[in-house]
Motif scaffolding. Structure first.
Motif, short mmCIF file in Angstrom:
data_model
loop_
_atom_site.label_atom_id
_atom_site.label_comp_id
_atom_site.label_asym_id
_atom_site.label_seq_id
_atom_site.Cartn_x
_atom_site.Cartn_y
_atom_site.Cartn_z
N HIS A 39 13.03 -8.30 -5.42
CA HIS A 39 12.42 -9.57 -4.74
C HIS A 39 13.56 -10.45 -4.32
O HIS A 39 14.64 -10.32 -4.89
CB HIS A 39 11.47 -10.19 -5.92
CG HIS A 39 12.03 -10.64 -7.07
ND1 HIS A 39 12.39 -10.03 -8.29
CD2 HIS A 39 12.98 -11.90 -7.33
CE1 HIS A 39 13.07 -10.74 -8.86
NE2 HIS A 39 13.44 -11.87 -8.61
N ASP A 88 14.00 -4.90 -9.32
CA ASP A 88 13.13 -4.96 -10.29
C ASP A 88 12.67 -3.68 -10.74
O ASP A 88 12.39 -3.27 -12.05
CB ASP A 88 11.64 -5.33 -9.72
CG ASP A 88 11.76 -6.82 -9.30
OD1 ASP A 88 12.38 -7.65 -10.08
OD2 ASP A 88 11.17 -7.43 -8.22
N TRP A 125 11.11 -8.80 -15.08
CA TRP A 125 10.10 -7.71 -15.27
C TRP A 125 10.61 -6.67 -16.44
O TRP A 125 10.31 -5.54 -16.00
CB TRP A 125 9.64 -7.04 -13.93
CG TRP A 125 9.06 -8.01 -13.09
CD1 TRP A 125 9.56 -8.99 -12.17
CD2 TRP A 125 7.55 -8.29 -13.07
NE1 TRP A 125 8.72 -9.64 -11.70
CE2 TRP A 125 7.24 -9.31 -12.20
CE3 TRP A 125 6.45 -7.94 -13.81
CZ2 TRP A 125 6.14 -9.79 -11.85
CZ3 TRP A 125 5.18 -8.34 -13.63
CH2 TRP A 125 5.13 -9.35 -12.66
N VAL A 140 3.84 -3.01 -4.62
CA VAL A 140 3.85 -4.18 -5.57
C VAL A 140 2.43 -4.95 -5.30
O VAL A 140 2.43 -5.49 -4.18
CB VAL A 140 5.07 -4.99 -5.90
CG1 VAL A 140 4.83 -6.11 -6.46
CG2 VAL A 140 6.25 -4.26 -6.37
N LEU A 185 12.05 -1.12 -5.54
CA LEU A 185 11.44 -2.41 -5.59
C LEU A 185 12.46 -3.64 -5.93
O LEU A 185 13.21 -3.46 -6.82
CB LEU A 185 10.30 -2.53 -6.65
CG LEU A 185 9.34 -1.48 -6.40
CD1 LEU A 185 8.12 -1.34 -7.59
CD2 LEU A 185 8.52 -1.38 -5.08
N THR A 203 2.16 -6.76 -12.62
CA THR A 203 2.29 -6.18 -11.43
C THR A 203 1.98 -4.69 -11.60
O THR A 203 2.07 -3.90 -12.74
CB THR A 203 3.81 -6.27 -10.98
OG1 THR A 203 3.91 -5.64 -9.75
CG2 THR A 203 4.76 -5.48 -11.99
N GLU A 233 9.41 -13.35 -2.91
CA GLU A 233 8.93 -12.22 -2.22
C GLU A 233 9.40 -11.12 -2.69
O GLU A 233 10.38 -10.70 -2.62
CB GLU A 233 9.36 -12.47 -0.65
CG GLU A 233 8.84 -13.47 0.34
CD GLU A 233 7.44 -13.12 0.86
OE1 GLU A 233 7.01 -12.00 0.50
OE2 GLU A 233 6.96 -13.67 1.76
N TYR A 234 8.23 -10.12 -3.14
CA TYR A 234 8.65 -8.96 -3.55
C TYR A 234 8.19 -7.96 -2.38
O TYR A 234 7.56 -8.27 -1.59
CB TYR A 234 7.65 -8.52 -4.49
CG TYR A 234 7.78 -9.55 -5.83
CD1 TYR A 234 8.43 -9.38 -6.76
CD2 TYR A 234 6.87 -10.66 -5.93
CE1 TYR A 234 8.45 -10.03 -7.93
CE2 TYR A 234 7.00 -11.49 -6.91
CZ TYR A 234 7.77 -11.25 -7.98
OH TYR A 234 7.94 -12.21 -9.05
N TYR A 235 9.31 -6.95 -2.40
CA TYR A 235 8.98 -5.77 -1.40
C TYR A 235 9.56 -4.35 -1.79
O TYR A 235 10.39 -4.27 -2.84
CB TYR A 235 9.26 -6.16 -0.16
CG TYR A 235 10.76 -6.65 0.07
CD1 TYR A 235 11.85 -5.91 0.73
CD2 TYR A 235 11.26 -7.90 -0.30
CE1 TYR A 235 13.02 -6.59 0.64
CE2 TYR A 235 12.53 -8.59 -0.14
CZ TYR A 235 13.35 -7.63 0.17
OH TYR A 235 14.83 -8.22 0.33
N SER A 236 9.37 -3.37 -0.98
CA SER A 236 10.19 -2.20 -1.15
C SER A 236 11.30 -1.98 -0.24
O SER A 236 11.09 -2.27 1.05
CB SER A 236 8.85 -1.09 -0.88
OG SER A 236 7.74 -1.14 -1.62
N TYR A 243 2.59 -0.76 -9.48
CA TYR A 243 3.32 0.16 -8.35
C TYR A 243 2.91 1.41 -8.65
O TYR A 243 2.55 1.95 -9.68
CB TYR A 243 4.67 -0.16 -8.53
CG TYR A 243 5.56 0.61 -9.57
CD1 TYR A 243 6.20 1.60 -9.51
CD2 TYR A 243 5.58 -0.34 -10.76
CE1 TYR A 243 6.63 2.17 -10.42
CE2 TYR A 243 6.20 0.40 -12.05
CZ TYR A 243 6.93 1.81 -11.93
OH TYR A 243 7.55 2.43 -12.77
#
Length: 262
Positions: free
Chosen positions: A163, A179, A228, A192, A161, A204, A145-148, A206
């Motif tokens: 995960h 990341d 990354w 993302v 950013l 990816t 799960e990637y998120y800000s 952004y």
């Protein structure tokens, strides 16, 4: 967010499209379906959050992301639809998010008609938003799960950013891994989106809000979908030879037409 179904137990359901978006109001995340390649859409349900929260004050609301389970793993049947989204909690009507946010994962085994809570992978207090989730399922079944996040302002990061990783189908999650992050209390990398390239790598994109060039879009690459480069590695700016650049809310997508590399 849109997902084209490809792994359904009833082959007649393959090719259907599900769409989710954030809407004003307090009724959750609207789910729509298309059976004609997106030509027309019809409403099927609102995905709502009623797990451990006061539904009068908390509900799914912002930045949903849909993905289909590509194979049966972790007790989740192939074809299950997974929804990542932000649950907002308010102190009173109209104060969206003023009492905190929860990033949660839900599953649906009936094409989005009903949703079952899977887990909460992050939560924040008032004034420290967590945004824009994106779920990636790796070849070995790992969930990412990637998120800000705006939860590190005291350390000098306006937004960064990161995960989290799950090895049991999203039931439990490991620690936050950064990341993309820049100190100074100003820059806001965000939004993302990830896609797979034909050589097996991941890409990816952004937005670099308040970056060196305001809002400029960057892309970064990963061999495994997990690494990354260092958090201060900005990646590659998306711009022309003359210096024109794309700005804000990017979506990256590999398309198989256009040359030997698509």
């Amino acid at each position: 967010t849109v997902v084209v179904l490809e792994h359904q137990p009833d082959p007649a359901d393959n090719g259907k499209m599900l769409l989710a978006f954030e809407a004003n109001g307090w009724d959750g995340i609207p789910i729509y379906e298309s059976t004609d390649d997106g030509e027309t859409w019809h409403f099927v349900a609102n995905a709502q959050d009623s797990v451990g929260v006061d539904t009068e004050l908390c509900n799914l609301h912002w930045q949903p992301h849909l993905v289909e389970m590509p194979r049966t793993e972790h007790g989740i049947p192939a074809g299950t639809v997974l929804l990542s989204g932000s649950t907002l909690c308010q102190a009173s009507e109209g104060g969206w998010g003023n009492q905190g946010m929860l990033l949660r994962l839900f599953t649906s085994s009936d094409l989005g008609r009903s949703w079952e809570y899977r887990s909460t992978y992050d939560e924040s207090a008032m004034g420290r938003p967590i945004w824009e989730p994106y779920l990636l399922i790796l070849d070995d079944g790992t969930f990412v799960e990637y998120y800000s996040l705006e939860t590190f302002k005291a350390e000098g990061y306006n937004q960064l950013l990161g995960h989290k990783v799950s090895h049991d189908g999203g039931l439990t999650w490991g620690p936050l891994i950064w990341d993309t992050a820049f100190r100074g209390g100003v820059e806001r990398p965000g939004m993302v989106i990830i896609d797979r390239l034909p050589d097996g790598r991941y890409i990816t994109s952004y937005e670099a809000v308040e970056g060196p060039v305001w809002g400029q879009v960057y892309v970064k690459f990963s061999d495994d979908g997990l690494n990354w480069g260092g958090p201060t590695d900005r990646g590659t700016p998306v711009r022309t030879l003359s210096g024109r650049y794309a700005a804000s809310t990017p979506n990256v997508f590999w398309f198989p037409i256009g040359g030997p590399d698509g």
